[in-house]
Scaffold this active site. Sequence first.
Site, PDB file in Angstrom:
ATOM      1  N   ASN A  13       0.868  -1.188   0.000  1.00 24.31           N
ATOM      2  CA  ASN A  13       0.000   0.000   0.000  1.00 24.31           C
ATOM      3  C   ASN A  13       0.903   1.236   0.000  1.00 24.31           C
ATOM      4  O   ASN A  13       1.466   1.600   1.028  1.00 24.31           O
ATOM      5  CB  ASN A  13      -0.891  -0.052   1.251  1.00 24.31           C
ATOM      6  N   TRP A  14       1.025   1.858  -1.166  1.00 23.47           N
ATOM      7  CA  TRP A  14       1.947   2.992  -1.294  1.00 23.47           C
ATOM      8  C   TRP A  14       1.367   4.284  -0.713  1.00 23.47           C
ATOM      9  O   TRP A  14       2.054   5.292  -0.650  1.00 23.47           O
ATOM     10  CB  TRP A  14       2.324   3.201  -2.770  1.00 23.47           C
ATOM     11  N   LYS A  15       0.105   4.252  -0.340  1.00 16.07           N
ATOM     12  CA  LYS A  15      -0.554   5.434   0.245  1.00 16.07           C
ATOM     13  C   LYS A  15      -0.329   6.650  -0.655  1.00 16.07           C
ATOM     14  O   LYS A  15      -0.292   6.512  -1.874  1.00 16.07           O
ATOM     15  CB  LYS A  15      -0.073   5.656   1.680  1.00 16.07           C
ATOM     16  N   HIS A  99      -9.666   0.928   4.702  1.00 18.86           N
ATOM     17  CA  HIS A  99      -8.393   1.149   5.404  1.00 18.86           C
ATOM     18  C   HIS A  99      -8.619   2.142   6.545  1.00 18.86           C
ATOM     19  O   HIS A  99      -9.411   3.080   6.414  1.00 18.86           O
ATOM     20  CB  HIS A  99      -7.341   1.690   4.430  1.00 18.86           C
ATOM     21  N   GLU A 101      -7.014   4.590   7.618  1.00 17.33           N
ATOM     22  CA  GLU A 101      -6.818   6.018   7.295  1.00 17.33           C
ATOM     23  C   GLU A 101      -8.055   6.582   6.595  1.00 17.33           C
ATOM     24  O   GLU A 101      -8.408   7.747   6.780  1.00 17.33           O
ATOM     25  CB  GLU A 101      -5.546   6.192   6.452  1.00 17.33           C
ATOM     26  N   GLU A 171      -5.814  -5.089  10.478  1.00 15.54           N
ATOM     27  CA  GLU A 171      -4.824  -4.033  10.718  1.00 15.54           C
ATOM     28  C   GLU A 171      -5.181  -3.279  11.999  1.00 15.54           C
ATOM     29  O   GLU A 171      -6.015  -2.365  11.975  1.00 15.54           O
ATOM     30  CB  GLU A 171      -4.834  -3.047   9.548  1.00 15.54           C
ATOM     31  N   GLY A 177       1.909   2.251  10.742  1.00 17.38           N
ATOM     32  CA  GLY A 177       2.863   3.355  10.625  1.00 17.38           C
ATOM     33  C   GLY A 177       3.508   3.751  11.930  1.00 17.38           C
ATOM     34  O   GLY A 177       4.151   4.798  12.022  1.00 17.38           O
ATOM     35  N   SER A 216       2.985  -2.061  10.364  1.00 17.49           N
ATOM     36  CA  SER A 216       4.432  -2.022  10.626  1.00 17.49           C
ATOM     37  C   SER A 216       5.152  -3.332  10.306  1.00 17.49           C
ATOM     38  O   SER A 216       6.110  -3.691  10.988  1.00 17.49           O
ATOM     39  CB  SER A 216       4.706  -1.595  12.073  1.00 17.49           C
ATOM     40  N   GLY A 237       2.713  -1.181   4.360  1.00 24.25           N
ATOM     41  CA  GLY A 237       2.716   0.240   4.012  1.00 24.25           C
ATOM     42  C   GLY A 237       4.136   0.729   3.798  1.00 24.25           C
ATOM     43  O   GLY A 237       4.724   0.559   2.725  1.00 24.25           O
ATOM     44  N   GLY A 238       4.710   1.322   4.837  1.00 29.15           N
ATOM     45  CA  GLY A 238       6.031   1.942   4.736  1.00 29.15           C
ATOM     46  C   GLY A 238       7.077   1.073   4.040  1.00 29.15           C
ATOM     47  O   GLY A 238       7.791   1.538   3.134  1.00 29.15           O
TER      48      GLY A 238
HETATM   49  P1  PGA Z   1       2.523   0.315   7.684  1.00 24.65           P
HETATM   50  O1  PGA Z   1       1.101   0.477   6.969  1.00 24.65           O
HETATM   51  O2  PGA Z   1       3.120  -0.981   7.163  1.00 24.65           O
HETATM   52  O3  PGA Z   1       3.313   1.515   7.273  1.00 24.65           O
HETATM   53  O4  PGA Z   1       2.258   0.238   9.141  1.00 24.65           O
HETATM   54  C1  PGA Z   1       0.248  -0.613   6.788  1.00 24.65           C
HETATM   55  C2  PGA Z   1      -1.036  -0.136   6.164  1.00 24.65           C
HETATM   56  O5  PGA Z   1      -1.451   0.977   6.467  1.00 24.65           O
HETATM   57  O6  PGA Z   1      -1.667  -0.849   5.364  1.00 24.65           O
END
Ligand code: PGA
Length: 258
Positions: A13-15, A99, A101, A171, A177, A216, A237-238
Site C-alpha cells: 500500500n503505497w498510500k 483502510h 486512514e 490491521e 505506521g 508495521s 505500508g512503509g
Molecule cells: P505500515 O502500513 O506498514 O506503514 O504500518 C500498513 C497499512 O497501512 O496498510
Amino acid sequence: MTGLNRRPLVAGNWKMHTTVPEALNLTTSIRQRLDPAPRAQVVLLPPFISVWPVQQLLVDDLRIAVGAQDCFWERAGAFTGQISAEMLRESCQHVLIGHSERRHLFGDSDQTVRRKLDAVLAAHLRPMLAVGETSAEKSSGRTDSVLGDQLRSGLGGLATTDLLRCDLAYEPVWAIGSGKTAEPAEIAAAIAQIRKVLEEMEPGAGGELRVLYGGSVTAESAASILGLEEVDGALVGGASLDPEEFCAIVAVAGAIAH
Ligand code: PGA
C-alpha cells in the site's frame, strides 16, 4: 483446515507516495528484485493516478497484480474528485476498502465501506476489506466486538460467491505506521476471531478466505507474523516503498506458505 484459495498474498500500500514517474521506477525496481516465480501473490496499490501506468508496465508480468487504495460507490455522475470502481475495472484487479486512514481521516463509516465493497464486487474486482481496532478499543477489551461489527456490516448478507471473492486485512489501527507490530499471539487471536465471525456468516468461509495482517510489517518481523497458521500474507505500508525490503517480505511469505 486451510482453504484452496489461500495462496499467500503480499500487498504494498503505497498510500499518498510517488509521482507517476516514481511509481514506474518503484515498480521496475520491484520487478528486478522479485523471485522469477514467487510462491506468494504480489499486489501493488499505487495512488489512483498511477494505477493505469503501473498496470501497463506489468501487462506481461504475471507475478504482480495491481490494485487501488479506495474507490467511490456510485458508477458515474456529478461527484467531483471521486473515482468509481467501474473506472478501475480495466486498470486493476483489487481494491482496498475500509483502510483505517480512510475510516479515521476521511470519515468512511461502516455503511459507506459497505457501499464501496458492493461497488467493487459489482465491477467484478476483488475487494480487500481492512478491519481493526483502535488502541482505545483494544485497551477497553473491545477488539472482538469491533472486529465483529466491522465484518458483519462489511460482508453480512453477501451471496456466497461474492463473499469468497473478498480478501481481508486485519490491521490494528495502533500498529499502522507506528513501528509497533502486534504480538504474534495477539495477531493469531484476532484473526482466529475474524475467522469465527466469517464461519458464523457462511459455513466454510472461515477456512476459505484469505486474511492478511497489516501494521508495521518489515522484512525483520515478517517471519514471526507470516509463520502464523491463521495469517495468509501481509498488507505492507512503509516497507513497500523500499523494493529490497518489500521483495524480502514476499520471499518470506512464499517460504513459509502453509
Ligand atoms: P505500515 O502500513 O506498514 O506503514 O504500518 C500498513 C497499512 O497501512 O496498510
